[in-house]
Scaffold this motif. Structure first.
Motif, PDB file in Angstrom:
ATOM      1  N   ARG A 119       0.514  -1.094  -0.106  1.00  0.00           N
ATOM      2  CA  ARG A 119      -0.067   0.310  -0.008  1.00  0.00           C
ATOM      3  C   ARG A 119       1.238   1.377   0.026  1.00  0.00           C
ATOM      4  O   ARG A 119       0.079   2.299  -0.206  1.00  0.00           O
ATOM      5  CB  ARG A 119      -1.001   0.023   1.489  1.00  0.00           C
ATOM      6  N   ALA A 123      -1.189   6.294  -4.874  1.00  0.00           N
ATOM      7  CA  ALA A 123      -2.378   5.721  -4.889  1.00  0.00           C
ATOM      8  C   ALA A 123      -2.362   5.663  -6.183  1.00  0.00           C
ATOM      9  O   ALA A 123      -2.218   6.364  -7.378  1.00  0.00           O
ATOM     10  CB  ALA A 123      -3.204   6.458  -4.017  1.00  0.00           C
ATOM     11  N   GLY A 124      -3.011   3.711  -6.869  1.00  0.00           N
ATOM     12  CA  GLY A 124      -3.487   3.808  -8.259  1.00  0.00           C
ATOM     13  C   GLY A 124      -2.207   3.918  -8.817  1.00  0.00           C
ATOM     14  O   GLY A 124      -2.489   2.962  -9.864  1.00  0.00           O
ATOM     15  N   ALA A 125      -1.140   3.246  -8.439  1.00  0.00           N
ATOM     16  CA  ALA A 125      -0.157   3.612  -9.541  1.00  0.00           C
ATOM     17  C   ALA A 125       0.151   1.733  -9.037  1.00  0.00           C
ATOM     18  O   ALA A 125      -0.253   1.667  -8.240  1.00  0.00           O
ATOM     19  CB  ALA A 125       1.294   4.225  -8.667  1.00  0.00           C
ATOM     20  N   TRP A 126       1.494   1.706 -10.273  1.00  0.00           N
ATOM     21  CA  TRP A 126       1.240   0.204  -9.972  1.00  0.00           C
ATOM     22  C   TRP A 126       2.446   0.221  -9.409  1.00  0.00           C
ATOM     23  O   TRP A 126       3.429   1.031  -8.732  1.00  0.00           O
ATOM     24  CB  TRP A 126       1.931  -0.259 -11.392  1.00  0.00           C
ATOM     25  N   ASP A 146      -6.649  -8.567  -3.801  1.00  0.00           N
ATOM     26  CA  ASP A 146      -7.661  -7.881  -3.946  1.00  0.00           C
ATOM     27  C   ASP A 146      -7.875  -7.374  -2.563  1.00  0.00           C
ATOM     28  O   ASP A 146      -8.560  -6.324  -2.124  1.00  0.00           O
ATOM     29  CB  ASP A 146      -8.559  -8.619  -4.220  1.00  0.00           C
ATOM     30  N   ASP A 151      -7.382  -0.772  -4.154  1.00  0.00           N
ATOM     31  CA  ASP A 151      -7.341   0.320  -5.223  1.00  0.00           C
ATOM     32  C   ASP A 151      -6.063   0.867  -5.699  1.00  0.00           C
ATOM     33  O   ASP A 151      -6.071   1.758  -6.179  1.00  0.00           O
ATOM     34  CB  ASP A 151      -7.636   0.916  -4.242  1.00  0.00           C
ATOM     35  N   ARG A 152      -4.962  -0.493  -6.427  1.00  0.00           N
ATOM     36  CA  ARG A 152      -4.415   0.033  -6.679  1.00  0.00           C
ATOM     37  C   ARG A 152      -3.834  -1.428  -7.929  1.00  0.00           C
ATOM     38  O   ARG A 152      -3.496  -2.390  -7.667  1.00  0.00           O
ATOM     39  CB  ARG A 152      -3.319   0.476  -6.499  1.00  0.00           C
ATOM     40  N   PRO A 153      -2.773  -1.321  -8.745  1.00  0.00           N
ATOM     41  CA  PRO A 153      -2.134  -2.470  -9.743  1.00  0.00           C
ATOM     42  C   PRO A 153      -1.324  -3.145  -9.252  1.00  0.00           C
ATOM     43  O   PRO A 153      -0.431  -2.172  -8.766  1.00  0.00           O
ATOM     44  CB  PRO A 153      -2.120  -2.127 -11.027  1.00  0.00           C
ATOM     45  N   ALA A 169      -6.944  -5.313 -10.051  1.00  0.00           N
ATOM     46  CA  ALA A 169      -6.762  -4.421 -10.830  1.00  0.00           C
ATOM     47  C   ALA A 169      -5.980  -3.759 -12.007  1.00  0.00           C
ATOM     48  O   ALA A 169      -5.966  -3.570 -12.539  1.00  0.00           O
ATOM     49  CB  ALA A 169      -6.541  -2.978  -9.398  1.00  0.00           C
ATOM     50  N   ARG A 172      -7.887  -6.002 -14.943  1.00  0.00           N
ATOM     51  CA  ARG A 172      -8.107  -4.344 -15.280  1.00  0.00           C
ATOM     52  C   ARG A 172      -7.654  -3.444 -16.180  1.00  0.00           C
ATOM     53  O   ARG A 172      -7.678  -3.429 -16.810  1.00  0.00           O
ATOM     54  CB  ARG A 172      -9.309  -3.673 -14.743  1.00  0.00           C
ATOM     55  N   ALA A 173      -5.938  -3.246 -15.154  1.00  0.00           N
ATOM     56  CA  ALA A 173      -5.067  -1.964 -15.979  1.00  0.00           C
ATOM     57  C   ALA A 173      -4.375  -2.736 -17.504  1.00  0.00           C
ATOM     58  O   ALA A 173      -4.053  -1.409 -18.538  1.00  0.00           O
ATOM     59  CB  ALA A 173      -4.558  -1.687 -15.026  1.00  0.00           C
TER      60      ALA A 173
END
Length: 452
Positions: A119, A123-126, A146, A151-153, A169, A172-173
């Motif tokens: 974590r 946030a949101g970055a691979w 998950d 919240d991130r790949p 994530a 999906r990315a």
């Protein structure tokens, strides 16, 4: 370049001249003018004169009298060795470590620390996590990841390097369906196009390796990507890329293990090139030995890892003449995991070293970084410190990294005509062997050019 006042094993304190990327002279120290000097190479591969030849000819002048103007380096009595060659390493993966999160047993313990590591960052970055072992937080799959980091790949690589686990994530990315268990076994080649580029700190890798005395690498990726040799060309070290250069890497997995006949046919198809066969289980080794018997060994054939070598196969290995390129540090680095993960019958046969060498089986070593330490000196110390009957002497441990790239168990020496891939140490060899530390490295030359 004239490297003065250095200890060359078997020669004592001498001066060494390097020209056009090769050692051209080894002679008496300038402090002892009039003493016998070594031969001057008449061409590549020339050997020093014999003692009888030297006695019959006029006394040579000191090396500095023969060449009045050139760069000089005072060795201050330190040992001059061939540079270290790491015979099994994964360079692109190691260079990607700077952009990765380490989540192995040495870095994190338990689910909470593992979750905190995933974590971290933006946030949101691979997130590219490496070094994972089940002792950290148990078996991983898409659903487990998950729950920890939805919240991130996230993609997590197992310590073996063979398995990636992706969360939903990440799938999906990448434009993949977020279904199944998210586990990808040996699918690096396919997955390469689905992830954002990872910055590779190759320049830093080369500098750090040179500071440890490393002048060469054998990259052991099973399927090198297109352009890998060009990508790695920024490294100052000499480079062998398996699959592009000999040997040809052959991967074995127990779940898809070929028959000995099929493996022998694969070997025959790539001859006269040698093969390097990945063997991490007892059955993989047995299939490989049977295949080598059928196909016939050629100079340069290798067993990679030799993780489990039953005693009864040692004479077989010696007869075939194949080199075992092992990781003698793994039983030390991974002692806790091996104590629980390894079959009881296999434990006495893990990563043999002393017993192979004593039986006359050619042996060399690679770090297997980033799946093991990238420090060859740490590998040497571990090989000396083993308490399982496989410990070797410090000089033997050093020799594991002094072999020729194409014939890893054939020792390189500082000799007239040899490539000037050299490692100058701060202290004499006896002190080096007492510590086996990279801190003793002072200067490194590749092709006669200082790189550290």
């Amino acid at each position: 370049m004239l490297i003065r006042n250095v200890e060359v094993e078997g020669r004592g304190l001498v001066d060494v001249r390097v020209e056009e990327g090769r050692v051209t002279e080894i002679g008496a120290r300038t402090a002892g003018r009039g003493a016998e000097t070594g031969a001057r190479a008449a061409g590549r591969g020339a050997a020093p004169a014999s003692l009888s030849e030297a006695a019959d000819r006029p006394r040579d002048k000191d090396l500095t009298e023969l060449h009045s103007t050139e760069d000089e380096l005072d060795g201050r009595g330190g040992a001059l060795l061939p540079g270290l060659h790491d015979h099994h390493i994964h360079l692109a993966a190691l260079a990607a470590e700077a952009a990765s999160v380490r989540v192995g047993p040495q870095e994190v313990r338990g689910v909470e620390q593992f979750a905190a590591a995933l974590r971290g960052g933006v946030a949101g970055a691979w997130v590219r996590a490496v070094g994972y072992h089940e002792s950290v937080a148990g078996e991983l799959d898409r659903r487990v990841l998950d729950e920890i980091a939805p919240d991130r790949p996230v993609r997590v690589q197992h310590r073996t390097g063979a398995l990636w686990v992706w969360n939903s994530a990440a799938l999906r990315a990448a434009g993949l369906r977020a279904e199944g268990d998210g586990r990808f076994w040996r699918e690096d080649e396919r997955l390469r196009g689905f992830t954002p580029p990872v910055p590779l700190d190759l320049e830093g890798l080369g500098r750090r390796a040179a500071a440890l005395g490393v002048t060469g690498f054998t990259n052991a990726d099973p399927r090198p990507g297109p352009g890998l040799t060009q990508l790695l060309s920024v490294l100052p070290q000499r480079l062998v890329v398996m699959g592009v250069d000999p040997p040809v890497k052959l991967m074995l997995d127990d779940t898809t293990l070929p028959t000995p006949d099929a493996l022998a046919a694969t070997m025959a198809a790539v001859r006269p090139r040698p093969v390097a066969v990945h063997c991490v289980t007892r059955v993989q080794l047995l299939v490989t030995l049977l295949a080598l018997d059928e196909a016939g060994p050629v100079p340069g054939d290798r067993i990679e890892h030799g993780s489990v070598i039953p005693a009864e196969t040692i004479p077989w290995l010696r007869r075939l003449g194949v080199t075992v390129v092992t990781q003698p540090h793994f039983p030390v680095e991974r002692a806790a995991a091996y104590a629980t993960d390894t079959d009881l019958d296999d434990r006495p046969h893990l990563y043999r070293c002393r017993t192979l060498a004593e039986a006359g089986v050619p042996v060399a070593a690679g770090t297997d970084a980033p799946y093991g330490t990238a420090d060859p000196w740490a590998v040497m110390r571990a090989a000396v410190a083993r308490d399982d009957g496989e410990a070797i002497t410090p000089r033997t441990a050093l020799g594991l990294f002094l072999g020729e790239p194409g014939r890893p168990a054939r020792a390189r020496t500082v000799a007239v005509g040899a490539a000037a891939d050299l490692c100058l140490l701060r202290v004499p060899l006896r002190e080096v062997l007492a510590t086996l530390s990279g801190e003793t490295v002072r200067t490194v030359l590749v092709g006669g050019r200082p790189v550290s």
